[in-house]
Scaffold this motif. Structure first.
Motif: not given
Length: 249
Positions: A98-112
């Motif tokens: 929470q409250g974090t920008t996750h530098r150098g990361r990527v979140l993959r997923g499907i819109l449901v």
């Protein structure tokens, strides 16, 4: 609940009782405000919000006020341009802070779910582990150019349609105005539309494994190398099944 109502009353410039009533009418889950929610709760809350929006759009003489709570926005000056997808290592919903920008990361997923539009595009993303998170996409040029709420909603459901695979670069995870935790994306360039959730070939999975290993994300590295090996074995099996052509006479 009084502190929450008082905070909202101060923001809205009204008395706490009126603020509390407005919160309930807008669908804010007062009892679960600021609490982590299950997959079913996230989807149920989204679908309820979409139903309310459709009812308002279908009601004669109903005006819609669009508001946005801009506290804790990812500072554009610190993130002028997103990194390349290949330079990012994967992150799961359960690992978001929470409250974090996750530098150098990527979140993959499907819109449901079917997207909603209330100042931004609201939807729900499910990652490969089956965990869900609310996502709000702001500033999409095509959607925001639409002149009416009805057209914005229709375009949002077209662009961010149910079943679409996306990648969110350097996701910013925060407490939303409705009390749910979610990802806010202000830069449209930080969302990529994918044909599938992961790389499509052995080399791609090997590269992802290498990136994860260099970032000391050993569990993710092992998973990526495992998928590369699985895909390699599938290709070898398929090549064995291809019948040899008969020799020409």
């Amino acid at each position: 609940m009084e502190p929450l109502a008082a905070m909202m009353a101060e923001m809205m410039g009204v008395n706490p009782g009126l603020a509390l009533s407005a919160m309930r009418q807008s669908g804010i889950d007062i009892h679960n405000y600021g609490q982590e929610r299950t997959k079913s709760q996230i989807i149920k809350a989204h679908e309820a919000g979409l139903r309310r929006m459709m009812q308002m759009l279908n009601a004669r003489g109903m005006s819609i006020l669009s508001t946005s709570y801009n506290e804790h926005v990812k500072p554009a000056s610190d993130f002028p341009a997103p990194p390349a997808l290949g330079d990012c290592t994967p992150i799961a919903v359960r690992d978001l802070q929470q409250g974090t920008t996750h530098r150098g990361r990527v979140l993959r997923g499907i819109l449901v779910v079917d997207a909603n539009h209330m100042g931004s595009v609201h939807t729900v993303l499910e990652d490969e582990a089956g965990d869900c998170v609310k996502v709000c996409f702001y500033n999409h040029p095509v959607i925001e150019a639409c002149p009416s709420f009805q057209q914005k909603l229709a375009e949002a459901q077209k662009v961010f349609s149910r079943g679409t695979a996306v990648a969110i670069l350097e996701p910013f995870y925060k407490l939303m105005a409705d009390g749910a935790y979610g990802i806010r994306v202000d830069n449209p360039d930080e969302v990529l539309f994918l044909d599938s959730l992961g790389p499509s070939d052995v080399a791609g999975w090997q590269q992802e494994g290498k990136n994860c290993f260099q970032a000391k994300q050993y569990k993710d590295a092992a998973a990526a190398y495992g998928k590369a090996l699985e895909l390699m074995q599938q290709q070898q099996q398929q090549s064995k099944q291809v019948p040899k052509s008969a020799p020409s006479s």
